[in-house]
Design a protein around this motif. Structure first.
Motif, PDB file in Angstrom:
ATOM      1  N   LEU A  72       0.813  -1.212   0.000  1.00 12.07           N
ATOM      2  CA  LEU A  72       0.000   0.000   0.000  1.00 12.07           C
ATOM      3  C   LEU A  72       0.852   1.270   0.000  1.00 12.07           C
ATOM      4  N   GLY A  73       1.993   1.212  -0.681  1.00 12.40           N
ATOM      5  CA  GLY A  73       2.838   2.379  -0.810  1.00 12.40           C
ATOM      6  C   GLY A  73       3.697   2.693   0.406  1.00 12.40           C
ATOM      7  N   GLY A  74       3.806   1.775   1.332  1.00 14.88           N
ATOM      8  CA  GLY A  74       4.629   2.003   2.510  1.00 14.88           C
ATOM      9  C   GLY A  74       4.977   0.698   3.188  1.00 14.88           C
ATOM     10  N   VAL A  75       5.597   0.796   4.342  1.00 17.66           N
ATOM     11  CA  VAL A  75       5.938  -0.382   5.134  1.00 17.66           C
ATOM     12  C   VAL A  75       4.911  -0.489   6.254  1.00 17.66           C
ATOM     13  N   HIS A  76       4.276  -1.657   6.344  1.00 20.43           N
ATOM     14  CA  HIS A  76       3.218  -1.876   7.324  1.00 20.43           C
ATOM     15  C   HIS A  76       3.482  -3.158   8.097  1.00 20.43           C
ATOM     16  N   GLU A  77       2.849  -3.269   9.253  1.00 20.16           N
ATOM     17  CA  GLU A  77       2.951  -4.483  10.053  1.00 20.16           C
ATOM     18  C   GLU A  77       1.689  -5.320   9.871  1.00 20.16           C
ATOM     19  N   VAL A  78       1.900  -6.617   9.736  1.00 21.84           N
ATOM     20  CA  VAL A  78       0.824  -7.591   9.649  1.00 21.84           C
ATOM     21  C   VAL A  78       0.973  -8.492  10.871  1.00 21.84           C
ATOM     22  N   THR A  79      -0.105  -8.694  11.601  1.00 19.03           N
ATOM     23  CA  THR A  79      -0.050  -9.536  12.791  1.00 19.03           C
ATOM     24  C   THR A  79      -0.750 -10.858  12.509  1.00 19.03           C
ATOM     25  N   LEU A  80      -0.022 -11.943  12.724  1.00 24.91           N
ATOM     26  CA  LEU A  80      -0.556 -13.291  12.558  1.00 24.91           C
ATOM     27  C   LEU A  80      -0.736 -13.884  13.947  1.00 24.91           C
ATOM     28  N   ARG A  81      -1.866 -14.586  14.166  1.00 31.59           N
ATOM     29  CA  ARG A  81      -2.104 -15.167  15.485  1.00 31.59           C
ATOM     30  C   ARG A  81      -3.031 -16.365  15.375  1.00 31.59           C
ATOM     31  N   LEU A  82      -2.990 -17.171  16.400  1.00 26.41           N
ATOM     32  CA  LEU A  82      -3.875 -18.331  16.525  1.00 26.41           C
ATOM     33  C   LEU A  82      -4.686 -18.131  17.784  1.00 26.41           C
ATOM     34  N   ASP A  83      -6.003 -18.147  17.651  1.00 31.81           N
ATOM     35  CA  ASP A  83      -6.901 -17.978  18.786  1.00 31.81           C
ATOM     36  C   ASP A  83      -7.825 -19.185  18.816  1.00 31.81           C
ATOM     37  N   GLY A  84      -7.561 -20.099  19.736  1.00 33.99           N
ATOM     38  CA  GLY A  84      -8.342 -21.333  19.770  1.00 33.99           C
ATOM     39  C   GLY A  84      -7.989 -22.181  18.571  1.00 33.99           C
ATOM     40  N   ASP A  85      -8.953 -22.394  17.697  1.00 33.87           N
ATOM     41  CA  ASP A  85      -8.751 -23.183  16.485  1.00 33.87           C
ATOM     42  C   ASP A  85      -8.717 -22.331  15.226  1.00 33.87           C
ATOM     43  N   VAL A  86      -8.807 -21.018  15.370  1.00 29.32           N
ATOM     44  CA  VAL A  86      -8.885 -20.123  14.213  1.00 29.32           C
ATOM     45  C   VAL A  86      -7.597 -19.310  14.095  1.00 29.32           C
ATOM     46  N   TYR A  87      -7.060 -19.285  12.884  1.00 28.73           N
ATOM     47  CA  TYR A  87      -5.875 -18.489  12.581  1.00 28.73           C
ATOM     48  C   TYR A  87      -6.332 -17.139  12.030  1.00 28.73           C
ATOM     49  N   TYR A  88      -5.661 -16.068  12.470  1.00 30.33           N
ATOM     50  CA  TYR A  88      -6.001 -14.722  12.027  1.00 30.33           C
ATOM     51  C   TYR A  88      -4.794 -14.057  11.395  1.00 30.33           C
ATOM     52  N   CYS A  89      -5.074 -13.273  10.374  1.00 26.78           N
ATOM     53  CA  CYS A  89      -4.069 -12.475   9.684  1.00 26.78           C
ATOM     54  C   CYS A  89      -4.627 -11.054   9.629  1.00 26.78           C
ATOM     55  N   ASP A  90      -4.097 -10.194  10.491  1.00 29.39           N
ATOM     56  CA  ASP A  90      -4.598  -8.828  10.630  1.00 29.39           C
ATOM     57  C   ASP A  90      -3.704  -7.889   9.835  1.00 29.39           C
ATOM     58  N   THR A  91      -4.212  -7.431   8.698  1.00 32.09           N
ATOM     59  CA  THR A  91      -3.464  -6.541   7.816  1.00 32.09           C
ATOM     60  C   THR A  91      -3.964  -5.106   8.010  1.00 32.09           C
ATOM     61  N   PRO A  92      -3.284  -4.123   7.411  1.00 31.66           N
ATOM     62  CA  PRO A  92      -3.753  -2.739   7.541  1.00 31.66           C
ATOM     63  C   PRO A  92      -5.162  -2.502   6.980  1.00 31.66           C
ATOM     64  N   THR A  93      -5.619  -3.379   6.097  1.00 32.04           N
ATOM     65  CA  THR A  93      -6.927  -3.143   5.474  1.00 32.04           C
ATOM     66  C   THR A  93      -8.014  -4.130   5.867  1.00 32.04           C
ATOM     67  N   THR A  94      -7.650  -5.289   6.393  1.00 29.81           N
ATOM     68  CA  THR A  94      -8.676  -6.288   6.688  1.00 29.81           C
ATOM     69  C   THR A  94      -8.169  -7.327   7.680  1.00 29.81           C
ATOM     70  N   LEU A  95      -9.089  -8.093   8.209  1.00 27.01           N
ATOM     71  CA  LEU A  95      -8.774  -9.207   9.094  1.00 27.01           C
ATOM     72  C   LEU A  95      -9.199 -10.486   8.384  1.00 27.01           C
ATOM     73  N   HIS A  96      -8.224 -11.320   8.030  1.00 29.15           N
ATOM     74  CA  HIS A  96      -8.516 -12.600   7.380  1.00 29.15           C
ATOM     75  C   HIS A  96      -8.594 -13.674   8.441  1.00 29.15           C
ATOM     76  N   LYS A  97      -9.494 -14.643   8.256  1.00 28.50           N
ATOM     77  CA  LYS A  97      -9.587 -15.786   9.155  1.00 28.50           C
ATOM     78  C   LYS A  97      -9.346 -17.055   8.354  1.00 28.50           C
ATOM     79  N   HIS A  98      -8.668 -17.997   8.994  1.00 30.17           N
ATOM     80  CA  HIS A  98      -8.403 -19.292   8.369  1.00 30.17           C
ATOM     81  C   HIS A  98      -8.784 -20.381   9.364  1.00 30.17           C
ATOM     82  N   PRO A  99      -9.581 -21.358   8.944  1.00 35.36           N
ATOM     83  CA  PRO A  99     -10.083 -22.362   9.884  1.00 35.36           C
ATOM     84  C   PRO A  99      -9.060 -23.425  10.282  1.00 35.36           C
TER      85      PRO A  99
END
Length: 81
Positions: free
Chosen positions: A34-61
């Motif tokens: 997105l035209g710059g340097v950003h941080e993306v946070t990846l995490r596991l909460d219970g059984d769901v994996y999350y990928c929190d980007t500057p624009t959206t929160l993705h979930k992976h089962p």
């Protein structure tokens, strides 16, 4: 809560990222987007994996879905196929 694992995009393998998530750590990846340097946070909460980007929160089962996202988005090294 354990200290987050911080890395630049491409420094860690997908397996290193997933191992940290399984240990209960968050993984913060610094990536150019997105035209710059950003941080993306990846995490596991219970059984769901999350990928929190500057624009959206993705979930992976499951770990397979998270691995696919890590590979597709270029968060991990490309040399492990």
């Amino acid at each position: 809560m354990p200290e987050p694992l911080r890395a630049k995009s491409g420094e860690l393998s997908a397996e290193e990222i997933l191992a940290a998530l399984r240990e209960g750590r968050r993984v913060v990846i610094e990536k150019e987007m997105l035209g710059g340097v950003h941080e993306v946070t990846l995490r596991l909460d219970g059984d769901v994996y999350y990928c929190d980007t500057p624009t959206t929160l993705h979930k992976h089962p499951d770990e397979e879905g998270m691995r696919a996202c890590i590979d597709k988005m270029g968060y991990s090294r490309r040399d492990e196929e």
